[in-house]
Design a protein around this motif. Structure first.
Motif, PDB file in Angstrom:
ATOM      1  N   UNK A 166       0.823  -1.204   0.000  1.00  0.00           N
ATOM      2  CA  UNK A 166       0.000   0.000   0.000  1.00  0.00           C
ATOM      3  C   UNK A 166       0.860   1.259   0.000  1.00  0.00           C
ATOM      4  N   UNK A 167       2.034   1.177   0.599  1.00  0.00           N
ATOM      5  CA  UNK A 167       2.932   2.343   0.650  1.00  0.00           C
ATOM      6  C   UNK A 167       3.596   2.601  -0.699  1.00  0.00           C
ATOM      7  N   UNK A 168       4.005   1.504  -1.384  1.00  0.00           N
ATOM      8  CA  UNK A 168       4.725   1.637  -2.652  1.00  0.00           C
ATOM      9  C   UNK A 168       4.153   0.674  -3.694  1.00  0.00           C
ATOM     10  N   UNK A 169       2.907   0.876  -4.089  1.00  0.00           N
ATOM     11  CA  UNK A 169       2.295  -0.053  -5.058  1.00  0.00           C
ATOM     12  C   UNK A 169       2.780   0.224  -6.472  1.00  0.00           C
ATOM     13  N   UNK A 170       2.808  -0.789  -7.334  1.00  0.00           N
ATOM     14  CA  UNK A 170       3.060  -0.527  -8.756  1.00  0.00           C
ATOM     15  C   UNK A 170       1.972   0.405  -9.279  1.00  0.00           C
ATOM     16  N   UNK A 171       2.285   1.203 -10.262  1.00  0.00           N
ATOM     17  CA  UNK A 171       1.339   2.223 -10.725  1.00  0.00           C
ATOM     18  C   UNK A 171       0.060   1.619 -11.310  1.00  0.00           C
ATOM     19  N   UNK A 172       0.107   0.366 -11.716  1.00  0.00           N
ATOM     20  CA  UNK A 172      -1.066  -0.273 -12.319  1.00  0.00           C
ATOM     21  C   UNK A 172      -1.974  -0.930 -11.281  1.00  0.00           C
ATOM     22  N   UNK A 173      -1.537  -1.040 -10.031  1.00  0.00           N
ATOM     23  CA  UNK A 173      -2.290  -1.809  -9.031  1.00  0.00           C
ATOM     24  C   UNK A 173      -3.347  -0.956  -8.334  1.00  0.00           C
ATOM     25  N   UNK A 174      -4.527  -1.535  -8.146  1.00  0.00           N
ATOM     26  CA  UNK A 174      -5.596  -0.930  -7.346  1.00  0.00           C
ATOM     27  C   UNK A 174      -6.092  -2.016  -6.385  1.00  0.00           C
TER      28      UNK A 174
END
Length: 350
Positions: A155-163
């Protein structure tokens, strides 16, 4: 499910999600909070289907490339919805969209750190075909402290595509560090008139039955549907009315046995107690107004009138308080027989 258009109520939550899609400012973590049956999963599914809709994505891209004179390059909110016909929408409606995942757990009672580590590992794999890779986590309140901490780094550093969308019945069950990294969307009760229309239009429920289910559900549309479509509804209702109209003359122990024999499940007992509450609110309303228009149990107006004549305002309030106390005791696993005996004695004496 065909996107937001099929969701009843929750307008503020839907507006927030539509604005996020329209503006391109979709958060990478959401927390939907509400009781079971409030529509958390329905809203999440509508959101992710809309988010992955190929038709809507093209419309948004075109609007950004050539915005109209009177807007800033975003579509009006009424246009933000899943088309229901593109490949992604069709896949989503059959639960086959490869980039939308409802996460499964090893146990029903809790979500372990291993469950979350498997998700964290999967997040690192890029989407197969869509812009986003979306994870829906039902029953997030069941995550252990260790599991929540395992999710925290993602949650702190998610890949840009992840929700990541967490669905929880309790905000308090979530760590503050999780809450601080999510957009928290609490679900409010749905307007009674909308629940009533939903039951009648979508499920063909007759008006009298719909009114009882609406009062019973208190804005929880899933709960209203569950009762309205239950094969045991009329049996449950008739038994509750039978008890309510004879409580003063029947023996307490006989009534306790009657309730226990209906079903040993807690849900059925809670349903009976909720029907008791609706009945006594009707009695209180009729005693105060002498008007039958607002009564839910309209078909029992003679018995409601009789109960209003025999009970004092304080007595009715003591019964309503006793029903609430009984629900709390049963939830805390206090003896069923003792809890029901105390409640029924209060009902007999008041």
């Amino acid at each position: 499910m065909s996107g937001f258009r099929d969701v009843t109520g929750h307008e503020r939550t839907i507006e927030h999600l539509k604005n996020a899609i329209a503006s391109g400012r979709v958060s990478q973590a959401y927390l939907l909070v509400g009781d079971k049956g409030m529509g958390k999963k329905t809203i999440a599914q509508a959101f992710v289907q809309t988010l992955q809709c190929e038709t809507l994505e093209r419309m948004l891209e075109q609007e950004q490339e050539s915005p109209g004179e009177k807007n800033s390059g975003t579509l009006p909110l009424q246009s933000i919805d899943a088309c229901g016909t593109c490949k992604s929408c069709r896949q989503a409606e059959t639960n086959n969209q490869p980039d939308i995942m409802v996460w499964r757990y090893q146990k029903e009672t809790s979500i372990s750190v291993d469950d979350i580590r498997a998700l964290v590992s999967d997040v690192q794999i890029k989407p197969y075909a869509s812009r986003y890779k979306i994870y829906i986590l039902p029953d997030a309140q069941k995550m252990t402290r260790e599991a929540q901490n395992a999710l925290l780094k993602t949650l702190e550093e998610p890949p840009e595509y992840a929700v990541i969308i967490l669905l929880s019945t309790s905000r308090d069950a979530m760590l503050e560090t999780i809450l601080s990294r999510c957009v928290v969307l609490p679900l409010r009760p749905v307007d009674a008139a909308k629940v009533r229309s939903y039951l009648m239009d979508r499920h063909g429920v007759e008006p009298y039955k719909a009114d009882i289910c609406v009062a019973f559900a208190q804005g929880n549309i899933g709960r209203a549907v569950a009762l309205a479509t239950s094969e045991n509804f009329y049996s449950l209702l008739e038994r509750a009315i039978q008890i309510l109209t004879h409580v003063k003359e029947w023996d307490v122990s006989d009534i306790v046995v009657l309730i226990r024999d209906m079903d040993r499940g807690k849900d059925v007992v809670n349903d009976i107690l909720d029907l008791f509450s609706i009945w006594y609110r009707d009695v209180l309303l009729f005693k105060a107004t002498r008007d039958a228009d607002g009564i839910i149990f309209r078909e029992q107006i003679v018995q409601i009138r009789e109960a209003a004549q025999k009970s004092s305002y304080d007595g009715i309030q003591r019964i309503l308080d006793a029903i609430r106390t009984a629900k709390i005791r049963l939830k805390a696993n206090v003896s069923f027989d003792l809890t029901m005996e105390l409640l029924l004695l209060t009902m007999k004496e008041n």
